[in-house]
Design an enzyme around this catalytic site. Structure first.
Site, PDB file in Angstrom:
ATOM      1  N   HIS A  28       1.391   3.997   1.790  1.00 19.95           N
ATOM      2  CA  HIS A  28       1.986   4.817   3.010  1.00 19.95           C
ATOM      3  C   HIS A  28       3.415   4.912   2.803  1.00 19.95           C
ATOM      4  O   HIS A  28       4.212   3.825   2.499  1.00 19.95           O
ATOM      5  CB  HIS A  28       1.643   4.072   4.263  1.00 19.95           C
ATOM      6  CG  HIS A  28      -0.010   4.245   4.484  1.00 19.95           C
ATOM      7  ND1 HIS A  28      -0.632   3.675   5.555  1.00 19.95           N
ATOM      8  CD2 HIS A  28      -0.688   5.401   4.102  1.00 19.95           C
ATOM      9  CE1 HIS A  28      -1.848   3.927   5.368  1.00 19.95           C
ATOM     10  NE2 HIS A  28      -2.034   5.230   4.792  1.00 19.95           N
ATOM     11  N   HIS A  83      -7.268  -0.775   5.646  1.00 17.14           N
ATOM     12  CA  HIS A  83      -6.332   0.052   6.148  1.00 17.14           C
ATOM     13  C   HIS A  83      -6.225   1.273   5.260  1.00 17.14           C
ATOM     14  O   HIS A  83      -6.305   2.301   5.589  1.00 17.14           O
ATOM     15  CB  HIS A  83      -5.030  -0.618   6.477  1.00 17.14           C
ATOM     16  CG  HIS A  83      -3.978   0.097   6.725  1.00 17.14           C
ATOM     17  ND1 HIS A  83      -3.818   0.859   7.862  1.00 17.14           N
ATOM     18  CD2 HIS A  83      -2.843   0.617   6.228  1.00 17.14           C
ATOM     19  CE1 HIS A  83      -2.497   1.483   8.015  1.00 17.14           C
ATOM     20  NE2 HIS A  83      -1.951   1.344   6.832  1.00 17.14           N
ATOM     21  N   HIS A  98       0.880  -1.194  -0.015  1.00 17.73           N
ATOM     22  CA  HIS A  98      -0.021   0.149   0.023  1.00 17.73           C
ATOM     23  C   HIS A  98       0.733   1.425  -0.101  1.00 17.73           C
ATOM     24  O   HIS A  98       1.955   1.074   0.167  1.00 17.73           O
ATOM     25  CB  HIS A  98      -0.985   0.073   1.056  1.00 17.73           C
ATOM     26  CG  HIS A  98      -0.372   0.346   2.440  1.00 17.73           C
ATOM     27  ND1 HIS A  98       0.441  -0.746   3.167  1.00 17.73           N
ATOM     28  CD2 HIS A  98      -0.552   1.101   3.472  1.00 17.73           C
ATOM     29  CE1 HIS A  98       0.607  -0.321   4.432  1.00 17.73           C
ATOM     30  NE2 HIS A  98       0.295   0.570   4.716  1.00 17.73           N
ATOM     31  N   HIS A 106       4.548  -4.445  10.604  1.00 19.88           N
ATOM     32  CA  HIS A 106       5.214  -3.577  11.666  1.00 19.88           C
ATOM     33  C   HIS A 106       5.069  -4.747  13.015  1.00 19.88           C
ATOM     34  O   HIS A 106       4.471  -5.703  13.001  1.00 19.88           O
ATOM     35  CB  HIS A 106       4.104  -2.762  12.268  1.00 19.88           C
ATOM     36  CG  HIS A 106       3.840  -1.440  11.385  1.00 19.88           C
ATOM     37  ND1 HIS A 106       4.777  -0.284  11.627  1.00 19.88           N
ATOM     38  CD2 HIS A 106       3.239  -1.160  10.501  1.00 19.88           C
ATOM     39  CE1 HIS A 106       4.250   0.531  10.427  1.00 19.88           C
ATOM     40  NE2 HIS A 106       3.623   0.154   9.788  1.00 19.88           N
ATOM     41  N   ASP A 148      -0.035  -3.726   6.326  1.00 20.10           N
ATOM     42  CA  ASP A 148      -0.770  -3.277   7.411  1.00 20.10           C
ATOM     43  C   ASP A 148      -2.194  -3.529   7.392  1.00 20.10           C
ATOM     44  O   ASP A 148      -3.219  -3.241   8.049  1.00 20.10           O
ATOM     45  CB  ASP A 148      -0.847  -1.889   7.443  1.00 20.10           C
ATOM     46  CG  ASP A 148       0.816  -1.227   7.779  1.00 20.10           C
ATOM     47  OD1 ASP A 148       1.366  -2.035   8.130  1.00 20.10           O
ATOM     48  OD2 ASP A 148       0.670   0.028   7.814  1.00 20.10           O
ATOM     49  N   ASP A 195       5.757   4.775   5.067  1.00 19.55           N
ATOM     50  CA  ASP A 195       6.676   3.965   5.778  1.00 19.55           C
ATOM     51  C   ASP A 195       6.741   2.532   5.120  1.00 19.55           C
ATOM     52  O   ASP A 195       7.491   1.823   5.665  1.00 19.55           O
ATOM     53  CB  ASP A 195       6.162   3.750   7.290  1.00 19.55           C
ATOM     54  CG  ASP A 195       4.819   3.316   7.421  1.00 19.55           C
ATOM     55  OD1 ASP A 195       3.684   3.592   6.623  1.00 19.55           O
ATOM     56  OD2 ASP A 195       4.435   2.337   7.988  1.00 19.55           O
ATOM     57  N   HIS A 196       6.030   2.563   3.803  1.00 23.14           N
ATOM     58  CA  HIS A 196       6.018   1.242   3.094  1.00 23.14           C
ATOM     59  C   HIS A 196       6.727   1.471   1.772  1.00 23.14           C
ATOM     60  O   HIS A 196       7.381   0.549   1.212  1.00 23.14           O
ATOM     61  CB  HIS A 196       4.933   0.402   3.156  1.00 23.14           C
ATOM     62  CG  HIS A 196       4.402   0.160   4.281  1.00 23.14           C
ATOM     63  ND1 HIS A 196       4.009  -1.256   4.636  1.00 23.14           N
ATOM     64  CD2 HIS A 196       3.738   0.820   5.326  1.00 23.14           C
ATOM     65  CE1 HIS A 196       3.456  -1.281   6.067  1.00 23.14           C
ATOM     66  NE2 HIS A 196       3.489   0.146   6.386  1.00 23.14           N
TER      67      HIS A 196
END
Ligand code: ZN
Ligand code: FE
Length: 243
Positions: free
Chosen positions: A59, A115, A57, A172, A134, A61-62
């Site tokens: 985001h 998410h 996805h 995570h 996530d 942080d990915h």
């Protein structure tokens, strides 16, 4: 037959990028590189290149490591077609049911919104391996940032039918705090208590609590165990406020 080598690479404060390597062909893939540097360190230490970048996805942080890794290795970037407008350097957009290859290993793409709208997961049946970003966490599930409880419920049901020996590689390291919430809503669950003992030992030893086993999650994860959408929605709202 399980062949893929799997390595969790810690990124940022609590993310994992997952490194996959097919030993037969030497093909290497990274899933959700939230940073390039820790991935580069592992590749260099092992003398590996990078062929594929898989994204669950959009985001940051990915995906924040995608551009640098693609530039350095010429790796092909594969991610959700629904997010093609907001994914860096996407080469191939993926939809539910699409198949991708990492060397001789094959994954099917599963649409798992909730998410985020476009979230996808990668299921390597032959390797009993699920990369779910996530959507599902050990003892928890992702926040409903773009999607609905209905969508998350349907996404979790798609995981629930997979074999119990499936290894669940999440985005995570949230297991310990998820487990504290899980115990607050399901204090009598023996499987949950057993999993938490394991998780506390892992964290004390400084090793990842992941991948988790789907069979353990089916027994211990309150979000996977929610019997209906309303229960899942209530749990998710309670978790958002849990301290
Ligand atoms: Zn996310
Ligand atoms: Fe994330």
């Amino acid at each position: 037959m399980q062949a893929l080598e799997l390595t969790a690479i810690p990124c940022l404060s609590d993310n994992y990028a997952w490194l996959l390597r097919d030993p037969a062909t030497g093909t290497v893939a990274i899933v959700d590189p939230g940073e390039a540097e820790p991935v580069e360190k592992v590749l260099a230490a092992r003398g590996h290149g990078l062929d594929l970048i898989l994204i669950t996805h959009h985001h940051g942080d990915h995906v924040a490591g995608v551009a640098a890794l693609k530039a350095a290795h010429g790796a092909a970037v594969l991610g959700p077609a629904a997010d093609s407008h907001r994914l860096p350097g996407l080469d191939r957009g993926l939809k539910d049911g699409d198949r991708i290859a990492v060397g001789n290993a094959t994954a099917v793409v599963i649409d798992t919104p909730g998410h985020t709208r476009g979230h996808i997961s990668f299921y390597f049946a032959g390797d009993a391996l699920l990369l779910c970003g996530d959507t599902l966490f050990s003892l928890g599930c992702g926040r409903l940032l773009e999607g609905t409880a209905e969508e998350m419920y349907a996404s979790l049901r798609r995981f629930a039918v997979l074999p119990p020996d499936t290894r669940v590689a999440c985005g995570h390291e949230y297991t310990l705090s998820n487990g504290r919430f899980a115990l607050s809503v399901d204090p009598g669950n023996a499987a949950l208590k057993a999993r938490m003992a394991e998780v506390e030992a892992d964290r004390a030893a400084g090793v990842p609590t992941l991948p988790a086993l789907l069979g353990d999650e089916m027994a211990a994860n309150p979000f996977l165990r929610a019997p209906d959408v309303a229960t899942l929605a209530k749990l998710r709202a309670a978790k958002d406020d849990f301290r």
